[in-house]
Write an enzyme that holds these catalytic residues in place. Structure first.
Site, PDB file in Angstrom:
ATOM      1  N   SER A 102       0.839  -1.194   0.000  1.00  0.00           N
ATOM      2  CA  SER A 102       0.000   0.000   0.000  1.00  0.00           C
ATOM      3  C   SER A 102       0.882   1.255   0.000  1.00  0.00           C
ATOM      4  CB  SER A 102      -0.960  -0.052   1.190  1.00  0.00           C
ATOM      5  OG  SER A 102      -2.037   0.838   1.019  1.00  0.00           O
ATOM      6  N   HIS A 236      -7.791  -5.842   0.338  1.00  0.00           N
ATOM      7  CA  HIS A 236      -6.615  -4.980   0.381  1.00  0.00           C
ATOM      8  C   HIS A 236      -5.516  -5.589   1.246  1.00  0.00           C
ATOM      9  CE1 HIS A 236      -4.658  -1.124  -0.298  1.00  0.00           C
ATOM     10  NE2 HIS A 236      -4.362  -1.053   0.997  1.00  0.00           N
TER      11      HIS A 236
END
Length: 261
Positions: A102, A236
């Protein structure tokens, strides 16, 4: 790859920035892991024993959390890149691979460029996870929102203990670091697709709420030395449930056992 010639002698500052998982006093290679926004080195604790004895794992310890709780948070990508890169220099006596998840993926990309153009050292490979390519970023000003909106986004993405954010006292402790990281994310990009001088390997969960497989494919635009993309089952934070699959893939590429750097 142009490496420093002398033995590794990390400074106090370097050790402050990285948690070191040393399995041998003379590693043949190193893997630097750069956590996500709001993340810490402890999230990647299991990675310390996921690689062979010749691979030393370093995990970045961002200021403002855990044992760096009293250190001032950094809220700009340029400064974070500079600080991480400088702390990494003493570790360049052996080849170094970068992995970022990320926000950490953007940071890993910037560190790769800084190493090459500022220090004449190219990483063995750049591994990027769950993050749009630098030229495809669409920053959101969540850092300007109130605490509740910021917490809602953290919970939407997952990867953070909900009980931690539900406790008012603990939330007050962790929020400054989370806000600083989201300021880094919200003020970075899009930027030019400057190529890195190493292969790029991208990873994503097939149910990521914010990023598509096509988004991750765009990392190929900065990877003239080779690109691969692995899609895992998950969101995610697919890397929580698919940790072994991911670390096995990174390990194969780090050691060259799959034919890629």
């Amino acid at each position: 790859m142009n490496l420093h010639s002398g033995p590794s002698a990390p400074s106090v500052a370097a050790d402050r920035w990285f948690r070191r998982y040393a399995r041998t006093p003379t590693p043949r290679r190193r893997l630097l892991v750069l956590p996500h926004a709001g993340g810490s080195a402890s999230f990647f604790h299991a990675w310390g024993t996921a690689f062979d004895d010749d691979t030393e794992v370093l995990v970045a310890r961002y200021p403002g959390r855990h044992d760096r709780l009293t250190d001032v948070c950094i809220d700009r990508m340029e400064e974070l890149t500079e600080r991480v890169t400088e702390a990494l220099l003493p570790f360049l006596d052996v080849p170094v691979t970068l992995f970022g998840h990320s926000m950490g993926a953007s940071l890993a990309y910037e560190v790769a460029l800084r190493l090459t153009h500022g220090h004449g050292v190219s990483p063995t490979a750049l591994h990027v996870s769950s993050r749009k390519a630098p030229h495809r970023l669409t920053p959101r000003p969540l850092h300007e929102a109130g605490d509740e909106a910021l917490i809602a986004e953290v919970l939407r993405l997952g990867g953070t203990d909900e009980a931690l954010l539900a406790d008012p006292d603990l939330r007050e402790i962790v929020l400054p670091a989370i806000r600083a990281d989201f300021t880094v994310v919200g003020t970075y990009g899009p930027r030019a697709a400057d190529p890195v001088d190493c292969p790029v390997h991208a990873y994503i969960g097939d149910r990521d709420p914010s990023i598509t497989v096509q988004d991750m494919s765009a990392w190929a635009d900065v990877a003239p030395r080779g690109f691969s993309l692995d899609v895992f089952d998950g969101g995610h934070f697919y890397l929580t449930e698919r940790q072994k699959l991911l670390t096995d893939a990174v390990a194969r590429r780090t050691t060259g056992h799959d034919g890629a750097a």
